[in-house]
Design a protein around this motif. Structure first.
Motif, short mmCIF file in Angstrom:
data_model
loop_
_atom_site.label_atom_id
_atom_site.label_comp_id
_atom_site.label_asym_id
_atom_site.label_seq_id
_atom_site.Cartn_x
_atom_site.Cartn_y
_atom_site.Cartn_z
N LEU A 37 0.82 -1.21 0.00
CA LEU A 37 0.00 0.00 0.00
C LEU A 37 0.85 1.27 0.00
O LEU A 37 0.49 2.27 -0.61
CB LEU A 37 -0.95 0.01 1.20
CG LEU A 37 -2.16 -0.91 1.08
CD1 LEU A 37 -2.88 -1.02 2.41
CD2 LEU A 37 -3.11 -0.42 0.00
N LEU A 38 1.98 1.24 0.68
CA LEU A 38 2.84 2.42 0.76
C LEU A 38 3.44 2.79 -0.60
O LEU A 38 3.93 3.91 -0.76
CB LEU A 38 3.94 2.23 1.79
CG LEU A 38 3.48 2.36 3.24
CD1 LEU A 38 4.58 1.92 4.20
CD2 LEU A 38 3.03 3.78 3.55
N SER A 39 3.40 1.89 -1.56
CA SER A 39 3.88 2.21 -2.91
C SER A 39 2.80 2.88 -3.75
O SER A 39 3.03 3.24 -4.89
CB SER A 39 4.38 0.94 -3.61
OG SER A 39 3.28 0.08 -3.91
N VAL A 87 0.79 2.88 9.39
CA VAL A 87 1.87 3.48 8.59
C VAL A 87 1.36 4.25 7.38
O VAL A 87 2.16 4.70 6.56
CB VAL A 87 2.88 2.39 8.14
CG1 VAL A 87 3.60 1.79 9.34
CG2 VAL A 87 2.22 1.31 7.31
N ILE A 88 0.05 4.42 7.26
CA ILE A 88 -0.51 5.07 6.07
C ILE A 88 0.13 6.45 5.86
O ILE A 88 0.28 7.23 6.79
CB ILE A 88 -2.05 5.19 6.18
CG1 ILE A 88 -2.64 5.70 4.86
CG2 ILE A 88 -2.46 6.06 7.36
CD1 ILE A 88 -4.16 5.64 4.79
N ALA A 92 8.54 6.71 5.00
CA ALA A 92 9.71 6.19 5.71
C ALA A 92 9.47 4.77 6.22
O ALA A 92 10.41 4.03 6.49
CB ALA A 92 10.07 7.11 6.88
N ALA A 93 8.20 4.38 6.34
CA ALA A 93 7.87 3.04 6.82
C ALA A 93 8.23 1.97 5.80
O ALA A 93 8.17 0.78 6.11
CB ALA A 93 6.40 2.95 7.20
N ARG A 94 8.62 2.36 4.60
CA ARG A 94 9.10 1.36 3.64
C ARG A 94 10.51 0.90 4.01
O ARG A 94 11.02 -0.06 3.44
CB ARG A 94 9.06 1.91 2.21
CG ARG A 94 7.63 2.07 1.77
CD ARG A 94 7.24 1.72 0.39
NE ARG A 94 8.07 0.96 -0.45
CZ ARG A 94 7.63 -0.11 -1.10
NH1 ARG A 94 6.40 -0.55 -0.93
NH2 ARG A 94 8.41 -0.76 -1.92
N HIS A 95 11.11 1.55 4.97
CA HIS A 95 12.39 1.08 5.50
C HIS A 95 12.06 -0.06 6.46
O HIS A 95 11.21 0.08 7.34
CB HIS A 95 13.13 2.20 6.23
CG HIS A 95 14.50 1.82 6.66
ND1 HIS A 95 14.75 0.99 7.73
CD2 HIS A 95 15.70 2.13 6.13
CE1 HIS A 95 16.05 0.81 7.85
NE2 HIS A 95 16.65 1.50 6.89
N THR A 140 -0.80 4.09 17.05
CA THR A 140 0.53 3.72 16.57
C THR A 140 1.01 4.73 15.53
O THR A 140 2.17 5.15 15.56
CB THR A 140 0.52 2.30 15.96
OG1 THR A 140 0.14 1.37 16.98
CG2 THR A 140 1.87 1.92 15.40
N TRP A 141 0.11 5.12 14.61
CA TRP A 141 0.48 6.10 13.58
C TRP A 141 0.99 7.38 14.23
O TRP A 141 2.00 7.94 13.81
CB TRP A 141 -0.70 6.40 12.66
CG TRP A 141 -0.32 7.26 11.50
CD1 TRP A 141 0.08 6.84 10.27
CD2 TRP A 141 -0.27 8.70 11.47
NE1 TRP A 141 0.38 7.93 9.47
CE2 TRP A 141 0.18 9.08 10.20
CE3 TRP A 141 -0.55 9.69 12.42
CZ2 TRP A 141 0.35 10.42 9.83
CZ3 TRP A 141 -0.37 11.03 12.05
CH2 TRP A 141 0.07 11.38 10.77
#
Length: 159
Positions: A37-39, A87-88, A92-95, A140-141
């Motif tokens: 989703l982050l992409s 993480v929506i 940076a959460a793709r790290h 969390t976000w």
């Protein structure tokens, strides 16, 4: 047949049947979902998550019937569908390290259920089952977003 499909989706394709930490094992399915989703553009992220959360409500509700209406530990669709909310929009959460930290923080809040998360426990049915995970993901976000902002500030001050 439909009942069997619902059961497998609700139990995270069997991960929620783990005798130890079924919620954590079931939540693992949320990591590749969040990563994918982050992409996507933010609007797509939000739209897909919203659709999945709406679909998770009846899936969890029907699964709960098999456990006398309870949010049984083996029902984990709520966990893995809600995790991407943690993480929506946070590229940076793709790290991998950031994603791992987000996962640990999410599991902490979902497991401990501090206020206001615990209030969702009073909502019955599939909506209540999903709601506590959504709140845990949103909390969390906030924690991850603040942590990333502080880390960026610290990094730029050193430069």
């Amino acid at each position: 047949m439909l009942d069997t499909v619902n059961f497998w989706i609700a139990t995270g394709f069997g991960l929620g049947l783990s005798p130890v930490a079924p919620g954590t094992f079931g939540s693992l399915l949320g990591i590749p979902l969040a990563w994918w989703l982050l992409s996507r553009p933010l609007v797509q992220q939000g739209s897909i998550i919203a659709v999945l959360l709406v679909l998770a409500v009846p899936v969890c509700h029907v699964a709960a019937w098999h456990y006398a209406g309870l949010d049984h530990g083996s029902i984990v669709a709520d966990e893995y569908v809600a995790f991407p909310l943690a993480v929506i929009g946070l590229t940076a959460a793709r790290h991998p390290l950031v994603m791992a930290i987000a996962f640990v923080v999410y599991r902490f809040f979902d497991g401990l259920k501090p206020p206001p998360i615990h209030l969702a426990e009073y909502v019955h049915g599939g909506f209540g089952i999903v709601l506590d995970d959504v709140i845990a993901a949103l909390v969390t976000w906030v924690v991850i977003a603040i942590g990333l902002k502080l880390w960026q500030r610290r990094t730029f001050q050193r430069a």
